[in-house]
Design a protein around this motif. Structure first.
Motif, PDB file in Angstrom:
ATOM      1  N   ILE A  20       0.850  -1.191   0.000  1.00 35.75           N
ATOM      2  CA  ILE A  20       0.000   0.000   0.000  1.00 35.75           C
ATOM      3  C   ILE A  20       0.888   1.244   0.000  1.00 35.75           C
ATOM      4  CG2 ILE A  20      -1.773   1.277   1.266  1.00 35.75           C
ATOM      5  CD1 ILE A  20      -2.677  -1.347   2.484  1.00 35.75           C
ATOM      6  N   ALA A  21       0.580   2.208  -0.851  1.00 35.49           N
ATOM      7  CA  ALA A  21       1.332   3.460  -0.915  1.00 35.49           C
ATOM      8  C   ALA A  21       0.768   4.461   0.077  1.00 35.49           C
ATOM      9  CB  ALA A  21       1.272   4.042  -2.329  1.00 35.49           C
ATOM     10  N   GLY A  22       1.666   5.215   0.696  1.00 42.15           N
ATOM     11  CA  GLY A  22       1.264   6.246   1.642  1.00 42.15           C
ATOM     12  C   GLY A  22       2.206   7.429   1.573  1.00 42.15           C
ATOM     13  N   VAL A  23       2.077   8.318   2.536  1.00 45.75           N
ATOM     14  CA  VAL A  23       2.858   9.549   2.552  1.00 45.75           C
ATOM     15  C   VAL A  23       3.547   9.687   3.901  1.00 45.75           C
ATOM     16  CG1 VAL A  23       2.744  12.063   2.337  1.00 45.75           C
ATOM     17  CG2 VAL A  23       1.241  10.624   0.955  1.00 45.75           C
ATOM     18  N   CYS A  24       4.855   9.924   3.855  1.00 44.80           N
ATOM     19  CA  CYS A  24       5.642  10.108   5.076  1.00 44.80           C
ATOM     20  C   CYS A  24       5.253  11.419   5.745  1.00 44.80           C
ATOM     21  CB  CYS A  24       7.126  10.128   4.709  1.00 44.80           C
ATOM     22  SG  CYS A  24       8.217  10.537   6.084  1.00 44.80           S
ATOM     23  N   LEU A  25       4.991  11.322   7.054  1.00 46.91           N
ATOM     24  CA  LEU A  25       4.710  12.527   7.837  1.00 46.91           C
ATOM     25  C   LEU A  25       5.713  12.677   8.973  1.00 46.91           C
ATOM     26  CD1 LEU A  25       0.807  12.454   8.024  1.00 46.91           C
ATOM     27  CD2 LEU A  25       2.273  13.736   6.456  1.00 46.91           C
ATOM     28  N   GLY A  26       6.854  12.029   8.853  1.00 47.93           N
ATOM     29  CA  GLY A  26       7.884  12.038   9.887  1.00 47.93           C
ATOM     30  C   GLY A  26       8.183  10.605  10.282  1.00 47.93           C
ATOM     31  N   PRO A  27       8.067  10.277  11.565  1.00 51.64           N
ATOM     32  CA  PRO A  27       8.334   8.897  11.981  1.00 51.64           C
ATOM     33  C   PRO A  27       7.214   7.921  11.589  1.00 51.64           C
ATOM     34  CG  PRO A  27       7.674  10.204  13.867  1.00 51.64           C
ATOM     35  CD  PRO A  27       7.814  11.149  12.699  1.00 51.64           C
ATOM     36  N   ARG A  28       6.094   8.463  11.168  1.00 49.11           N
ATOM     37  CA  ARG A  28       4.964   7.655  10.720  1.00 49.11           C
ATOM     38  C   ARG A  28       4.534   8.111   9.339  1.00 49.11           C
ATOM     39  NH1 ARG A  28       4.656   9.142  15.165  1.00 49.11           N
ATOM     40  NH2 ARG A  28       3.318   9.416  16.880  1.00 49.11           N
ATOM     41  N   ALA A  29       3.786   7.236   8.682  1.00 51.70           N
ATOM     42  CA  ALA A  29       3.208   7.589   7.386  1.00 51.70           C
ATOM     43  C   ALA A  29       1.712   7.358   7.470  1.00 51.70           C
ATOM     44  CB  ALA A  29       3.805   6.740   6.270  1.00 51.70           C
ATOM     45  N   ILE A  30       0.984   8.086   6.666  1.00 53.99           N
ATOM     46  CA  ILE A  30      -0.466   7.918   6.607  1.00 53.99           C
ATOM     47  C   ILE A  30      -0.804   7.214   5.292  1.00 53.99           C
ATOM     48  CG2 ILE A  30      -0.888  10.183   5.606  1.00 53.99           C
ATOM     49  CD1 ILE A  30      -3.445  10.290   7.362  1.00 53.99           C
ATOM     50  N   PHE A  31      -1.712   6.268   5.394  1.00 53.61           N
ATOM     51  CA  PHE A  31      -2.128   5.463   4.261  1.00 53.61           C
ATOM     52  C   PHE A  31      -3.651   5.472   4.187  1.00 53.61           C
ATOM     53  CE2 PHE A  31       1.915   3.909   5.598  1.00 53.61           C
ATOM     54  CZ  PHE A  31       2.560   3.438   4.466  1.00 53.61           C
ATOM     55  N   VAL A  32      -4.172   5.371   2.973  1.00 52.38           N
ATOM     56  CA  VAL A  32      -5.602   5.187   2.750  1.00 52.38           C
ATOM     57  C   VAL A  32      -5.729   3.840   2.062  1.00 52.38           C
ATOM     58  CG1 VAL A  32      -7.664   6.033   1.592  1.00 52.38           C
ATOM     59  CG2 VAL A  32      -6.001   7.655   2.486  1.00 52.38           C
ATOM     60  N   GLY A  33      -6.442   2.927   2.678  1.00 47.37           N
ATOM     61  CA  GLY A  33      -6.550   1.610   2.062  1.00 47.37           C
ATOM     62  C   GLY A  33      -7.485   0.700   2.816  1.00 47.37           C
ATOM     63  N   GLU A  34      -7.419  -0.551   2.451  1.00 45.64           N
ATOM     64  CA  GLU A  34      -8.210  -1.564   3.129  1.00 45.64           C
ATOM     65  C   GLU A  34      -7.280  -2.388   4.009  1.00 45.64           C
ATOM     66  OE1 GLU A  34     -12.041  -2.531   0.431  1.00 45.64           O
ATOM     67  OE2 GLU A  34     -10.168  -3.453  -0.235  1.00 45.64           O
ATOM     68  N   VAL A  35      -7.541  -2.403   5.286  1.00 38.36           N
ATOM     69  CA  VAL A  35      -6.756  -3.182   6.235  1.00 38.36           C
ATOM     70  C   VAL A  35      -7.678  -4.207   6.868  1.00 38.36           C
ATOM     71  CG1 VAL A  35      -5.351  -3.097   8.321  1.00 38.36           C
ATOM     72  CG2 VAL A  35      -5.233  -1.227   6.662  1.00 38.36           C
ATOM     73  N   ASP A  36      -7.333  -5.469   6.706  1.00 38.49           N
ATOM     74  CA  ASP A  36      -8.170  -6.557   7.219  1.00 38.49           C
ATOM     75  C   ASP A  36      -9.603  -6.438   6.716  1.00 38.49           C
ATOM     76  OD1 ASP A  36      -5.988  -7.603   8.637  1.00 38.49           O
ATOM     77  OD2 ASP A  36      -6.429  -6.351  10.372  1.00 38.49           O
ATOM     78  N   GLY A  37      -9.736  -6.014   5.455  1.00 39.70           N
ATOM     79  CA  GLY A  37     -11.053  -5.925   4.835  1.00 39.70           C
ATOM     80  C   GLY A  37     -11.843  -4.679   5.178  1.00 39.70           C
ATOM     81  N   THR A  38     -11.269  -3.812   6.017  1.00 38.59           N
ATOM     82  CA  THR A  38     -11.966  -2.585   6.406  1.00 38.59           C
ATOM     83  C   THR A  38     -11.281  -1.386   5.772  1.00 38.59           C
ATOM     84  OG1 THR A  38     -12.547  -3.579   8.530  1.00 38.59           O
ATOM     85  CG2 THR A  38     -12.729  -1.180   8.360  1.00 38.59           C
ATOM     86  N   PRO A  39     -12.009  -0.607   4.962  1.00 43.41           N
ATOM     87  CA  PRO A  39     -11.389   0.568   4.345  1.00 43.41           C
ATOM     88  C   PRO A  39     -11.238   1.704   5.349  1.00 43.41           C
ATOM     89  CG  PRO A  39     -13.685   0.403   3.680  1.00 43.41           C
ATOM     90  CD  PRO A  39     -13.386  -0.801   4.532  1.00 43.41           C
ATOM     91  N   GLY A  40     -10.164   2.475   5.189  1.00 46.46           N
ATOM     92  CA  GLY A  40      -9.997   3.623   6.072  1.00 46.46           C
ATOM     93  C   GLY A  40      -8.603   4.207   6.034  1.00 46.46           C
ATOM     94  N   TRP A  41      -8.317   5.056   7.020  1.00 49.85           N
ATOM     95  CA  TRP A  41      -7.040   5.735   7.175  1.00 49.85           C
ATOM     96  C   TRP A  41      -6.217   4.969   8.197  1.00 49.85           C
ATOM     97  CZ3 TRP A  41      -5.776  10.481   4.832  1.00 49.85           C
ATOM     98  CH2 TRP A  41      -6.794  11.025   4.046  1.00 49.85           C
ATOM     99  N   VAL A  42      -4.944   4.795   7.904  1.00 52.00           N
ATOM    100  CA  VAL A  42      -4.064   4.028   8.778  1.00 52.00           C
ATOM    101  C   VAL A  42      -2.741   4.763   8.892  1.00 52.00           C
ATOM    102  CG1 VAL A  42      -2.886   1.808   9.049  1.00 52.00           C
ATOM    103  CG2 VAL A  42      -5.108   1.895   7.916  1.00 52.00           C
ATOM    104  N   THR A  43      -2.152   4.761  10.077  1.00 48.91           N
ATOM    105  CA  THR A  43      -0.788   5.253  10.221  1.00 48.91           C
ATOM    106  C   THR A  43       0.111   4.049  10.479  1.00 48.91           C
ATOM    107  OG1 THR A  43      -1.131   5.699  12.581  1.00 48.91           O
ATOM    108  CG2 THR A  43      -1.416   7.541  11.075  1.00 48.91           C
ATOM    109  N   VAL A  44       1.302   4.105   9.887  1.00 44.92           N
ATOM    110  CA  VAL A  44       2.249   3.003   9.988  1.00 44.92           C
ATOM    111  C   VAL A  44       3.614   3.568  10.368  1.00 44.92           C
ATOM    112  CG1 VAL A  44       3.375   1.131   8.714  1.00 44.92           C
ATOM    113  CG2 VAL A  44       0.977   1.680   8.251  1.00 44.92           C
TER     114      VAL A  44
END
Length: 138
Positions: free
Chosen positions: A102-126
């Motif tokens: 999944i592609a996301g955007v670096c915001l420092g030590p974490r990145a924000i992603f928009v996608g489906e995680v475990d079948g649930t769509p939404g916003w995720v930080t990694v």
């Protein structure tokens, strides 16, 4: 690979872009991981790397077909053809990163992603330790 440079006010533009999507929902072909990351690049540089993809698919299967037809075959290869790679440890704010395909955007030590995680769509930080690829935006 096209030469892309960040605009002088890129940080404010990136902030405004992410803030403008607050409360938005994941939608294939409108706000999925690839178009979210491309939108961040557009906000920072004025260059729309996803112009050819917008409005071309509405499903996961359609996104795969679009990447094969219009891109370099996969999301990772398509991003790599457009932006120079950097080690995830050296990604800086606004750069495009990838975790679990999944592609996301670096915001420092974490990145924000928009996608489906475990079948649930939404916003995720990694956290940075989970990023497998990163590409520099200008």
């Amino acid at each position: 690979m096209p030469m892309i440079e960040r605009l002088p006010d890129w940080e404010q533009r990136l902030h405004d872009y992410v803030a403008s999507l607050e409360g938005s929902s994941f939608r294939w072909g409108e706000l999925d991981c690839a178009l979210f990351a491309a939108g961040a690049v557009l906000a920072q540089t004025g260059v729309d790397l996803a112009a050819a993809y917008r409005g071309r698919y509405t499903t996961a299967r359609g996104s795969v077909r679009a990447l094969r037809r219009l891109g370099a075959g996969t999301l990772e290869a398509t991003i790599a053809a457009a932006l120079p790679a950097v080690a995830p440890a050296f990604a800086r704010r606004g750069d495009v990163v990838m975790s679990d395909g999944i592609a996301g955007v670096c915001l420092g030590p974490r990145a924000i992603f928009v996608g489906e995680v475990d079948g649930t769509p939404g916003w995720v930080t990694v956290e940075r330790a989970s990023w497998v690829n990163a590409w520099s935006v200008g």
